[in-house]
Design an enzyme around this catalytic site. Structure first.
Site, PDB file in Angstrom:
ATOM      1  N   GLU A 106       0.782  -1.100  -0.053  1.00 30.54           N
ATOM      2  CA  GLU A 106       0.012  -0.083   0.097  1.00 30.54           C
ATOM      3  C   GLU A 106       0.884   1.288   0.087  1.00 30.54           C
ATOM      4  OE1 GLU A 106      -2.519  -0.252   3.469  1.00 30.54           O
ATOM      5  OE2 GLU A 106      -3.555  -2.177   2.680  1.00 30.54           O
ATOM      6  N   HIS A 107       0.352   2.264  -0.497  1.00 25.98           N
ATOM      7  CA  HIS A 107       1.225   3.597  -0.730  1.00 25.98           C
ATOM      8  C   HIS A 107       1.293   4.358   0.757  1.00 25.98           C
ATOM      9  CE1 HIS A 107       1.442   3.605  -5.132  1.00 25.98           C
ATOM     10  NE2 HIS A 107       0.189   3.596  -5.136  1.00 25.98           N
ATOM     11  N   ALA A 108       2.499   4.655   0.832  1.00 25.97           N
ATOM     12  CA  ALA A 108       2.775   5.505   2.153  1.00 25.97           C
ATOM     13  C   ALA A 108       1.746   6.711   2.363  1.00 25.97           C
ATOM     14  CB  ALA A 108       4.235   6.035   2.056  1.00 25.97           C
ATOM     15  N   ALA A 116       5.144  -0.427  -2.944  1.00 30.41           N
ATOM     16  CA  ALA A 116       4.088   0.300  -3.797  1.00 30.41           C
ATOM     17  C   ALA A 116       4.349   1.524  -4.255  1.00 30.41           C
ATOM     18  CB  ALA A 116       2.454   0.445  -3.055  1.00 30.41           C
ATOM     19  N   ASP A 117       5.304   2.402  -3.548  1.00 31.37           N
ATOM     20  CA  ASP A 117       5.603   3.421  -4.081  1.00 31.37           C
ATOM     21  C   ASP A 117       6.844   3.487  -5.048  1.00 31.37           C
ATOM     22  OD1 ASP A 117       4.063   5.001  -2.226  1.00 31.37           O
ATOM     23  OD2 ASP A 117       5.111   4.535  -0.411  1.00 31.37           O
TER      24      ASP A 117
END
Length: 465
Positions: A106-108, A116-117
């Site tokens: 999941e994005h930060a 994810a980033d």
């Protein structure tokens, strides 16, 4: 994520290992004489005709023939580029489908960086590398610089238009259509970097017999580097000096309830302010990751306008990796320089963020596409390319399958996965509330695109813009 979730990801990794071993067996069968007599297939295009993951339509048939003959003569194909690109797009799809509900996919929320980033910036970086190889080949094959630049602009505009079309999926109201986006950022960075290279790239690059021959790759692009650094200076000036109403100058925070809510409408500082003024609040991303945790009220777009300036640096660092490949033919010279560039980028990025998540002059932040974020990602990309190039192209330990096939049609895979996100057989309504089922569904959806890419490859079907 609780401890019971760990067996799920272990099971998926073991399954992928079994599939890879099975794939290696099929590869051995396909290389046997009896199979070759049954199936005949044209040679696939070289990576020098490819800068977004599919064969370029910019090259005339006669020029294409010359290019292919040159590649075959020089044996210059670098398979690890397509493997790298394919790995990025498969991970990107897995993340977009939900990442099995693992936090690392999941994005930060704001500062910091997860897997994810990393995938989208890595795709941009590898685009820059492939761009360098593609454009050098076209220039040396007789395409004029003006014609090449025009084609690059057209291609970038097509990416932007496709991005707007994807944004309209589920919202075709012009009054609220989101303007920024992933492909829009790709298109803008592509136009800027490719036009610079179209007019300034040297037709011939080789190691010169002088004391600074080891810096030949840098010398060949010195003017482009100056222009890129000017764009970074503009980005820094806007970020730290532009006055934003009711916000501290140089603010880089998420706004909302951070700092006791004193700057609740300052999300993204100058970056968010510029987007809201130029695009309008209704044309930005309405559900940023910060809203859930910081209860922000203003829209904020992670693919905003001034982030395109640091994106140019990211793509151009990829071009620099490509220029190293063009300048030095010895594999170890390439790997050494990539490692050095990766080390320099990582050290500078670490200094800017104070080697921490939340502190430093410029924290690592994907939402802002901060300078430290770009440099740290480039560091990882230089290192990963060195590793893939070593095991795929130098030692031939791994064929690159199956990511190689996805890398050859990465743009088409990315476009289509967005339209099929909630369709069978990719995804379905979970039958229960099992974490294992969700993980399996997301992994299956990404794997299905790998299978589709393989059949496209076997039938010589490639998509380009």
């Amino acid at each position: 994520m609780n401890s019971r979730s760990h067996p799920g990801i272990i099971f998926v990794l073991l399954s992928l290992l079994v599939l890879q071993l099975g794939w290696i067996g099929l590869q051995h069968i396909s290389n046997t004489n009896w199979y070759q007599r049954m199936v005949s297939k044209e040679d696939s295009v070289s990576e020098i005709e490819n800068d977004l993951g599919s064969p370029s339509t910019f090259v005339d048939a006669s020029v294409r023939t010359i290019m292919q003959q040159a590649v075959q003569k020089q044996n210059s194909r670098v398979k690890s580029l397509d493997v790298f690109r394919g790995l990025c797009i498969v991970l990107m799809i897995f993340v977009n489908y939900g990442g099995g509900k693992y936090p690392i996919f999941e994005h930060a929320t704001w500062n910091g960086m997860t897997i994810a980033d990393v995938v989208f910036p890595s795709f941009m970086w590898i685009m820059g590398l492939s761009m360098a190889l593609s454009m050098r080949s076209q220039l040396r094959s007789g395409v004029t610089r003006k014609k090449l630049a025009l084609r690059c602009v057209q291609r970038g505009l097509k990416l932007i238009l496709i991005g707007l079309m994807l944004n309209s999926n589920g919202n075709n109201n012009f009054a609220t259509l989101r303007i920024p986006g992933v492909l829009q950022r790709l298109g803008v960075a592509y136009i800027i970097v490719s036009v610079m290279e179209a007019f300034r790239m040297k037709l011939q690059s080789c190691q010169q017999p002088h004391r600074l021959a080891w810096l030949q790759d840098v010398a060949d692009g010195w003017l482009q580097w100056i222009l890129v650094l000017v764009l970074i200076a503009i980005h820094s000036a806007l970020t730290f000096a532009l006055p934003v109403p009711d916000c501290p100058t140089g603010y880089l925070g998420p706004g909302g309830i951070q700092d006791q809510g004193n700057f609740k409408n300052c999300t993204g500082g100058a970056a968010g302010y510029i987007d809201r003024v130029l695009f309008g609040p209704n044309h930005l991303y309405q559900h940023p990751t910060v809203r859930k945790f910081y209860y922000t009220e203003v829209p904020f777009d992670p693919e905003g306008l001034i982030g395109n300036l640091t994106a140019v640096l990211l793509v151009y660092l990829g071009v620099q990796a490509g220029r190293i490949m063009l300048t030095y033919s010895n594999p170890w010279s390439r790997i050494l320089r990539w490692i050095i560039w990766g080390g320099i980028a990582g050290i500078i990025g670490g200094i800017l963020c104070n080697f921490s998540k939340e502190f430093g002059v410029i924290p690592v932040n994907k939402n802002l596409f901060s300078l430290s974020f770009v440099l740290v990602n480039s560091c990882l990309d230089f290192f990963l390319l060195s590793f893939l190039y070593f095991i795929v192209d130098v030692k031939h330990v791994w064929s690159g399958s199956p990511f190689y096939f996805t890398g050859m049609n990465s743009l088409l895979v990315y476009i289509l996965h967005g339209f099929t996100g909630n369709m069978l057989p990719w995804r379905w309504q979970p039958l229960g509330n099992s974490h294992m089922e969700v993980l399996f569904m997301d992994a299956w959806a990404a794997s299905l695109w790998v299978i589709i890419s393989y059949f496209w490859f076997r039938n010589n079907f490639f998509f380009t813009v």
